[in-house]
Design an enzyme around this catalytic site. Structure first.
Site, PDB file in Angstrom:
ATOM      1  N   ASP A 237      -9.102   7.312  13.269  1.00 49.75           N
ATOM      2  CA  ASP A 237      -9.205   6.919  11.764  1.00 49.75           C
ATOM      3  C   ASP A 237      -9.705   5.603  11.621  1.00 49.75           C
ATOM      4  O   ASP A 237      -9.301   4.725  10.749  1.00 49.75           O
ATOM      5  CB  ASP A 237      -7.926   7.311  11.046  1.00 49.75           C
ATOM      6  CG  ASP A 237      -7.991   7.238   9.768  1.00 49.75           C
ATOM      7  OD1 ASP A 237      -8.936   7.261   9.265  1.00 49.75           O
ATOM      8  OD2 ASP A 237      -6.812   7.357   9.187  1.00 49.75           O
TER       9      ASP A 237
ATOM     10  N   PHE B 194       3.095   9.375   3.515  1.00 50.53           N
ATOM     11  CA  PHE B 194       4.178   9.242   4.367  1.00 50.53           C
ATOM     12  C   PHE B 194       5.397   8.406   3.322  1.00 50.53           C
ATOM     13  O   PHE B 194       6.558   8.419   3.630  1.00 50.53           O
ATOM     14  CB  PHE B 194       3.906   8.366   5.407  1.00 50.53           C
ATOM     15  CG  PHE B 194       3.498   7.070   4.978  1.00 50.53           C
ATOM     16  CD1 PHE B 194       4.190   5.946   4.806  1.00 50.53           C
ATOM     17  CD2 PHE B 194       1.905   6.829   4.951  1.00 50.53           C
ATOM     18  CE1 PHE B 194       3.553   4.697   4.555  1.00 50.53           C
ATOM     19  CE2 PHE B 194       1.415   5.689   4.413  1.00 50.53           C
ATOM     20  CZ  PHE B 194       2.433   4.628   4.444  1.00 50.53           C
ATOM     21  N   GLY B 195       4.874   7.677   2.411  1.00 49.76           N
ATOM     22  CA  GLY B 195       5.764   6.784   1.664  1.00 49.76           C
ATOM     23  C   GLY B 195       5.075   5.392   1.355  1.00 49.76           C
ATOM     24  O   GLY B 195       3.793   5.431   0.776  1.00 49.76           O
ATOM     25  N   SER B 196       5.588   4.299   1.524  1.00 53.34           N
ATOM     26  CA  SER B 196       5.009   3.077   1.214  1.00 53.34           C
ATOM     27  C   SER B 196       4.923   1.884   2.262  1.00 53.34           C
ATOM     28  O   SER B 196       5.931   2.056   2.967  1.00 53.34           O
ATOM     29  CB  SER B 196       5.531   2.682  -0.125  1.00 53.34           C
ATOM     30  OG  SER B 196       6.733   2.377   0.106  1.00 53.34           O
TER      31      SER B 196
ATOM     32  N   GLY C  49       0.673  -1.226  -0.030  1.00 53.42           N
ATOM     33  CA  GLY C  49       0.124  -0.024   0.048  1.00 53.42           C
ATOM     34  C   GLY C  49       0.795   1.221   0.059  1.00 53.42           C
ATOM     35  O   GLY C  49       2.064   1.332   0.124  1.00 53.42           O
TER      36      GLY C  49
ATOM     37  N   LYS D 227       6.338  -0.277   6.899  1.00 52.63           N
ATOM     38  CA  LYS D 227       6.085   1.165   6.707  1.00 52.63           C
ATOM     39  C   LYS D 227       7.291   2.088   6.676  1.00 52.63           C
ATOM     40  O   LYS D 227       7.947   2.339   7.308  1.00 52.63           O
ATOM     41  CB  LYS D 227       4.966   1.795   7.860  1.00 52.63           C
ATOM     42  CG  LYS D 227       4.208   2.805   7.248  1.00 52.63           C
ATOM     43  CD  LYS D 227       3.108   3.191   8.240  1.00 52.63           C
ATOM     44  CE  LYS D 227       2.079   4.202   7.737  1.00 52.63           C
ATOM     45  NZ  LYS D 227       0.921   4.401   8.686  1.00 52.63           N
TER      46      LYS D 227
END
Ligand code: ADP
Ligand code: MG
Length: 635
Positions: free
Chosen positions: A479, A367-369, A363, A387
């Site tokens: 969230d 922030f990045g991947s 995903g 992450k």
């Protein structure tokens, strides 16, 4: 097999008694500093260190703390029994001497299994197989994460099924039961004291009944006044059979309760620990079967349907004989981790060399991947999700990720993605356990044909258990959405993405955001949007939206409406419609989650309970396998 963290140590003997330990040390020569390690009979997961000094024996108990560390009373905490022993080999730090020479186990002395050890594997397997309907690898995964909860359940409720436990019985009735029949010294029973919810021990001595209150300290340990403390009632009772610990005499014959149909043999006066263990194993195994059965029965209680007792091979157990009990359900046991090995996980600092990273991207975000990878540990390799922070994102994002890691580090629950650690290398990397079936919304969307509504109820019940845990620990998620519920497999969900989460102060019940950010408005309760106030109650609102997404198989909430339109829609008193495949009871619960005023909205304790009752009532209705099991096999 789940492994005792000390199993690899050549000086660990398992569950042997003090005198057996002394015997081994004698045979090994009684040198100064000669030592061995054995399992503690009193505390779950604890040990005893037995040392020789000046031709005398010294025994130190090592307790396993709730945070997973081990320490000798008053000493420093250590992350495992091996580390603890290594420490005391260099520094006596209050012990009679340093550990100088391990008393090695000879090849013909196997590690003596503990009473509970040898049973728990089977119990857990059986339980997970039956209640979660899992097999093979999925079952193994579920066992790994369920084990701590279930072990606690099994250990702490075992007394309820013991022949000497009489439940809620007053002092007079206790006496009446003890006086009926033979009156040998030491004949005893344990009862629930009606008023206070504490336990009492009643025993016969010199034809008179004595009553003792069983004390429970703040950490939940049981003891006789000023006596040795135990994690569970049955451990205390077993101990009192060997040592009076302040009583008139040691406990002897159990005064049998009405449920004890099979008369359990009482222990002969002189027996070795080996005998006690065998006896105990049999007795406890019998009792654990009771527990399993009663778990099933409690589940059947919800809709009155009782399946034939095929689940557990305990044909002789009377089905109707379960007494009215405290509500203890499998997942009510948060925050207890007696056998969890903290060395396997919880490596806050992960070395880059321990980490293999795949090119496969699971995903991505601002922030990045998130990448697939493997973490190498002493006990093998673990599939992980990593992450990875984009390198150009500096300071601010880095701080955000550190905050996320800090929150995750404090959480330990089967239904929450576990963080394994942080690795600061070419990028900052957050290493988590892998939930390979991915986000719930995507999974449901691409598996519409194979996922039943009941399956979704099960998954959402798990999410509610994870959220109840967060609520108890005073964290707000902020969230919660189907995209942030990840699946290990079709039957096993975990809450993830703690990027917006906050730990509330002890006295606060909400978090106030100073400025509005990039917020998932469609998941937010009115008080979040209007007053920027976030609490577990606003997470409950989001849970309702998540339920809606799940029962619409990954549908988008509020169709094409934009944020401000959604707010007007809610303010006008409207709510989303019931998704086509959604059971009426579940839609009712969703609407309760969308109660406008947070004071009137249910909390997760309530939501989890509703989910549980509904989930259990369903799983009983659709399991008529008993019929097949009873049928005559074809000739
Ligand atoms: P963001 O804050 O950008 O939403 P998430 O933590 O939700 O970040 O992760 C983004 C995506 O990465 C998820 O939707 C999921 O597909 C994948 N992912 C994240 N964590 C895991 C994990 N532990 N196991 C498997 N996939 C994961
Ligand atoms: Mg996310």
């Amino acid at each position: 097999m789940s492994i005792d963290p000390a199993a690899e140590l050549p000086f660990f003997y398992g569950s042997i008694s003090r005198s057996e330990a002394e015997q081994h040390l004698k045979l090994a020569g009684m040198a100064d500093g000669l030592f061995l390690l054995r399992q503690c009979l009193r505390s779950l997961g604890g040990y005893v260190l037995s040392i020789v000094s000046n031709l005398e024996f010294h025994h130190y108990s090592i307790e396993k703390q709730l945070n997973g560390t081990y320490c000798i009373t008053g000493g420093k905490p250590h992350c495992g029994p091996a580390e603890l022993c290594e420490f005391y080999s260099k520094d006596s730090d209050g012990l009679v001497c340093t550990l100088k020479k391990p008393c090695l186990r000879s090849p013909d002395t196997p590690i003596q299994p503990g009473v509970f050890d040898s049973l728990r594997e089977n119990m857990l397997r059986e339980y997970v197989k039956q209640t979660w309907n899992l097999e093979g690898e999925a079952m193994e995964q579920a066992i790994i994460s369920q084990a701590p909860q279930l072990e606690k359940l099994i250990a702490t409720t075992a007394h309820e099924k013991m022949p000497w436990y009489h439940g809620k019985v007053g002092r007079n009735e206790g006496e009446r039961r003890l006086y009926s029949g033979a009156q040998p010294d030491g004949k005893f029973l344990v009862r629930d004291r009606e008023e206070s919810g504490t336990f009492a021990l009643s025993m016969m001595y010199g034809k008179t009944v004595y009553h003792y209150q069983i004390l429970q300290d703040k950490s939940g340990k049981y003891s006789m006044p000023e006596g040795t403390k135990f994690d569970t009632i049955w451990q205390l009772v077993e101990y009192l059979k060997m040592k009076p610990d302040g009583l008139m005499t040691v406990l002897g014959e159990a005064c049998l309760n009405g449920r004890a149909v099979e008369k359990t043999p009482s222990l002969p006066a002189t027996v070795s620990t080996g005998h006690i263990l065998t006896f105990l194993s049999q007795q406890i195994f019998h009792c654990l079967r009771f527990i399993l059965l009663s778990l099933f029965q409690r589940r059947t209680g919800a809709n009155g349907y009782t399946p034939p007792p095929r689940a557990v091979p305990a044909a002789s157990t009377p089905v109707a004989a379960v007494p009215a009990e405290r509500e203890v359900l499998p997942m009510d046991c948060s925050g207890f981790n007696p056998y969890h090995n903290p060395n396997d996980v919880r490596r806050f600092n992960i070395q880059r060399s321990q980490l293999l990273m795949d090119e496969v991207e699971l995903g991505s975000g601002n922030f990045g991947s998130v990448k697939k990878g493997v973490l190498k540990t002493d006990s093998g390799q673990i599939d992980v999700a990593i992450k990875v922070l984009k390198s150009e994102n500096e300071k601010l994002v880095k701080e955000e990720m550190m905050r996320e890691a800090e929150i995750m580090h404090q959480l330990s629950n089967p239904f929450i993605v576990r963080m394994l650690g942080l690795c600061n290398a070419e990028n900052l990397m957050l290493v988590m356990e892998m939930a390979s079936a991915g986000p719930l919304n995507k999974f449901l969307n691409s598996n519409k044909d194979t996922v039943t509504a009941e399956n979704i109820v099960n998954l959402m019940h798990q999410v509610s258990m994870g959220m109840k845990y967060l609520e108890e620990k005073n964290f707000v998620h902020r969230d919660l959405a189907a995209r942030n519920v990840l699946l290990v497999n079709q039957q096993f969900a975990k809450i993830s993405d703690f990027g917006l989460s906050k730990a509330l102060g002890e006295d606060d019940n909400y978090y106030k955001a100073r400025t509005a950010g990039k917020w998932p408005l469609k998941w937010y309760a009115p008080e979040c949007i209007i007053f920027h106030k976030f609490s577990s109650k606003s997470d409950v609102w989001s849970f309702g939206i998540t339920m809606w997404e799940a029962f619409s198989y990954g549908g988008k909430p509020y169709k094409k409406m934009k944020g401000p339109e959604v707010i007007r829609f809610i303010e006008s008193g409207s709510r989303m419609d019931c998704p086509a495949a959604c059971p009426e009871r579940m839609y009712e619960l969703m609407k309760e989650c969308w109660t406008y005023k947070h004071e009137e909205r249910p909390d997760f304790k309530k939501v989890e309970e509703s989910m549980r009752f509904y989930h259990y009532s369903l799983s009983n209705k659709v399991k008529p396998e008993g019929a097949a099991a009873d049928a005559e096999p074809d000739k």
